[in-house]
Design a protein around this motif. Sequence first.
Motif, PDB file in Angstrom:
ATOM      1  N   GLY A  44       0.132  -0.637   6.403  1.00  0.00           N
ATOM      2  CA  GLY A  44      -1.139  -1.192   5.933  1.00  0.00           C
ATOM      3  C   GLY A  44      -1.012  -2.451   5.086  1.00  0.00           C
ATOM      4  O   GLY A  44       0.073  -2.972   4.846  1.00  0.00           O
ATOM      5  N   PHE A  45      -2.229  -2.923   4.621  1.00  0.00           N
ATOM      6  CA  PHE A  45      -2.347  -4.087   3.742  1.00  0.00           C
ATOM      7  C   PHE A  45      -2.840  -3.632   2.384  1.00  0.00           C
ATOM      8  O   PHE A  45      -3.649  -2.707   2.275  1.00  0.00           O
ATOM      9  CB  PHE A  45      -3.325  -5.111   4.331  1.00  0.00           C
ATOM     10  N   ILE A  46      -2.382  -4.325   1.364  1.00  0.00           N
ATOM     11  CA  ILE A  46      -2.811  -4.058  -0.012  1.00  0.00           C
ATOM     12  C   ILE A  46      -3.184  -5.401  -0.635  1.00  0.00           C
ATOM     13  O   ILE A  46      -2.406  -6.358  -0.561  1.00  0.00           O
ATOM     14  CB  ILE A  46      -1.724  -3.355  -0.842  1.00  0.00           C
ATOM     15  N   GLY A  47      -4.379  -5.457  -1.252  1.00  0.00           N
ATOM     16  CA  GLY A  47      -4.835  -6.693  -1.881  1.00  0.00           C
ATOM     17  C   GLY A  47      -4.551  -6.708  -3.369  1.00  0.00           C
ATOM     18  O   GLY A  47      -4.697  -5.686  -4.060  1.00  0.00           O
ATOM     19  N   VAL A  48      -4.170  -7.864  -3.901  1.00  0.00           N
ATOM     20  CA  VAL A  48      -3.897  -8.042  -5.331  1.00  0.00           C
ATOM     21  C   VAL A  48      -4.517  -9.358  -5.791  1.00  0.00           C
ATOM     22  O   VAL A  48      -4.782 -10.253  -4.982  1.00  0.00           O
ATOM     23  CB  VAL A  48      -2.386  -8.042  -5.627  1.00  0.00           C
ATOM     24  N   SER A 102      -9.888   1.661  -5.072  1.00  0.00           N
ATOM     25  CA  SER A 102      -8.813   2.592  -5.431  1.00  0.00           C
ATOM     26  C   SER A 102      -7.533   2.317  -4.641  1.00  0.00           C
ATOM     27  O   SER A 102      -6.452   2.808  -5.008  1.00  0.00           O
ATOM     28  CB  SER A 102      -9.261   4.032  -5.192  1.00  0.00           C
ATOM     29  N   LYS A 103      -7.638   1.544  -3.561  1.00  0.00           N
ATOM     30  CA  LYS A 103      -6.474   1.231  -2.726  1.00  0.00           C
ATOM     31  C   LYS A 103      -6.100  -0.245  -2.827  1.00  0.00           C
ATOM     32  O   LYS A 103      -5.445  -0.785  -1.934  1.00  0.00           O
ATOM     33  CB  LYS A 103      -6.749   1.591  -1.269  1.00  0.00           C
ATOM     34  N   CYS A 104      -6.519  -0.871  -3.918  1.00  0.00           N
ATOM     35  CA  CYS A 104      -6.178  -2.267  -4.150  1.00  0.00           C
ATOM     36  C   CYS A 104      -5.638  -2.415  -5.576  1.00  0.00           C
ATOM     37  O   CYS A 104      -5.822  -1.535  -6.420  1.00  0.00           O
ATOM     38  CB  CYS A 104      -7.421  -3.173  -3.968  1.00  0.00           C
ATOM     39  N   LEU A 149      -0.339  -0.749  -5.778  1.00  0.00           N
ATOM     40  CA  LEU A 149       0.794  -1.305  -5.029  1.00  0.00           C
ATOM     41  C   LEU A 149       2.110  -0.718  -5.532  1.00  0.00           C
ATOM     42  O   LEU A 149       2.976  -0.337  -4.735  1.00  0.00           O
ATOM     43  CB  LEU A 149       0.803  -2.832  -5.169  1.00  0.00           C
ATOM     44  N   ALA A 150       2.303  -0.627  -6.856  1.00  0.00           N
ATOM     45  CA  ALA A 150       3.536  -0.091  -7.406  1.00  0.00           C
ATOM     46  C   ALA A 150       3.731   1.368  -7.017  1.00  0.00           C
ATOM     47  O   ALA A 150       4.841   1.792  -6.636  1.00  0.00           O
ATOM     48  CB  ALA A 150       3.549  -0.246  -8.917  1.00  0.00           C
TER      49      ALA A 150
END
Length: 664
Positions: free
Chosen positions: A272-276, A312-314, A319-320
Amino acid sequence: MAAALTDLIPVVNKLQDIVSTTNLTDLDLPLLTTVGSQSAGKSSVLENIVGKDFLPRGTGIVTRRPLILQLINVKPGDALVTKTTGFETDLGLQPGEKTLEDHLREAHGATPSQDNGFGLEWGEFLHMPGKRYYSFDNIRKEIENETARIAGKNKGISRIPINLKVYSPNVLNLTLVDLPGLTKIPIADQPTDIERQIKNLILEYISKPNCIILAISPANVDLVNSESLKLARQVDPQGKRTIGILSKLDLMDHGTNALDILTGKVYPLKLGFIGVVNRSQQDISTNKPLDESLRSEEEFFQNHPAYKTIASKCGTSYLAKTLNQILMNHIRERLPDIKAKLNTLMGQTEQELATYGDSNIVSKEDRGSIILTLMNKFASSFINSIEGNSSDISTKELCGGARIYYIYNDVLSQSLRSINPVSNLTVQDIRTAVRNSTGPRPSLFVPELAFDMLVKPQIKLLEGPSHRCVELVYEELMKICHNCGSHELSRYPKLQTKLVEVVSELLRERLGPTTKYVESLIEIHRAYINTNHPNFIGAAAAMTLVVEEKKKQQNLLDKPHSLKTQISSTELKKSKSTNGENGHAHRSTESTSTLDEVNKLERSKSSIVTANGSAHGEKDTFLNFFFGKDDKPSKPLKQEQPKPFSYPKESEVLQFNVPGQQNN
C-alpha cells in the motif's frame, strides 16, 4: 510470542554490524531502504520517524554515502542507559565517581533520580565504538565529516556505508537505509556520470530479495513521473516488497487530492501507500520542534475533507508502526533462510580456520612451531620446483630445474661453441711470439713458452659466457622463490613477503661468490694447461697429420705424369700388333678418352699447386713456414735449397674451422 518477535530486529541489527565490519556481502539481511529523487522528502521522513533533526541539509546532493540507521527502543530502567562506555572506562574511574553522563545531566538540571528524559536519547557510530553523542547537532556534524573523509569534499558519492545507532524511548525498533537521491543533470562539481553512479548504488541495495523498498514520491508531482516507483518496478515488478510513501500532501494544488493513490486505485501495491506531511523550509529555518510538526501533521489529516476518512492510516506515527510490523514479519518469514545461510558461512569459516592450525594455540612456542612448519613447506616447495616434483608444473614454458638444465646444456654450450678460438690472433703475432721465445737461436719446433703465451688470452674468452650463465641461473632461482608458496603460507601475507625477501637477499648475497668461483675455475685452466688431456693433439700428432696431408697432395701431383707415360707405351704396342680400319678407330676413341682423363688430372694438379701457394708467387702458409714448401711440385724427388727467413705481410691472419662460422 510478542516478546520473541520484538527481539528479532535487535538480533538482525547485530548481524548487520558484523556484515558492515567484516564486509560480508554474501549475507542478505532484511532492510528498509528509502528510494526517491532529490528534494522528495526522504530526509524529512526519516527525521520525523526518529523525532530528531540530525541529517545534513543543503542544496544538491547532501546524502553522498549510504546511511544505515538502526533505531533501538530503550526504557529508563534499561542497563544501556546507565552503562559506562568504553571511553569512560579508559579514564580509570573509581567506584562512586561521577561519569561524563552524570556531569551532563547535572549541567542540564537533571539528577540521576529525576532524569527528565535527558540521557535516554543518544547516538553511536560503528566507526567510533563506545562514544555516545547526546547532541544530535554533533551527530549531523560527524555524518558530514565522515562523508567528506571517504567521499571527498566535492559532490562525489561512495558506496561505503555509515552505520548509526539511535537509542531513544520514542522510537520503534527499525533498520533503515538512507540512499542518495536520484538526479538527472550534474551541477557544479558533480561527476558527469553522477546519474549512473547513484542508480547503480540504489540497485545494489534494492535488488536483494530481503530488501523492503520505501518508494518516496512527492504528492505535488504526477505519480507517472515518479522515479522511485519506476526504479522499484525494475526489481519488484509485482510490487510485493514495495511501500509507497506520498510526501508533501499539503503542497498539492487546491481542489486536488491524492485519495485515489492512497487507497490503491491508481497504482496498486501489496504493502500500500502511506501519506505524510513534512516540515516546510520555513519550519526548518525557524527551528520548529519536531513534536509540534508531528502534531500539525496529525491535525492536517484529521481536518482535511478528503483525508479525514483515512486519517488513522496516514501520518508519520502510523508509518513507523507499519514499518515496524512489516519488518518483523519479513524477518520472521526470512529467518529460516537466514539461519541456513549463516550455518553454511559458519561451516566454511571453520574449515578455513582449521587450515591455520590448532585453534588452541596460546604460547609463543606453539606459534614458533607453526612458523617453522610453514618455512619447511616453503623449502620443500622450492626443492620440488628444482627437482621437477612440484604439483604445479607449467605446460607452456620451461621452469625450475628444467630451465636450469637448459641454461647449462644448451645456452652455455652454444655460447662456448660460438667463440672463435683465434679471435684477435694473427700469423704475425704467432711468429713474433715464437721468435721472442727462442732468443738468439733459431728453433725447429714451436717453444712451449710461446704456446702458453698465445693460449692463455684465448682461454680468457670463456669468462663472458660463464658470467651470463651464472646470471641466468640466478634469475631462475629468484623466479622460483617468488612463485614458491603453499596454500597455508598465502594466508599469512606478511610472513610470506618477509620469507621471500629473506631468501631473495640470500640468493643475492651468493651471486658474488659464485661469480668469483667461476672466474677461479677459468684461472685454474689458464695457470696450468694440461697437454696430457686426451683431446689435446700434441706436436707428434700434429706432425703426423701434416705429413699425411702432404703425401695425399703429392700423390695427386704424381698421378697425371704416370698415367701419361703408361698411355704412350700402351699405344705404341697396340699400333704394332693391330691392323684394320675398325681397330684404328676403336683405338683412337680409347686414347681420346684416356687423354681427357689426363687433362683433368693436370688441371686438378694446377689447382692443387695454386691452393698450396707453391707456384705463381702465392702466400706462404703457417705450416709451410715451419715445415718447408716445394717450389716445383712436378719434380718431388729433387732436393730443395732452404730459403732465408722473411716476415709475412701484415694482412696475413690465421684461418680455423670454427663451428657455426664459414671458412674464408
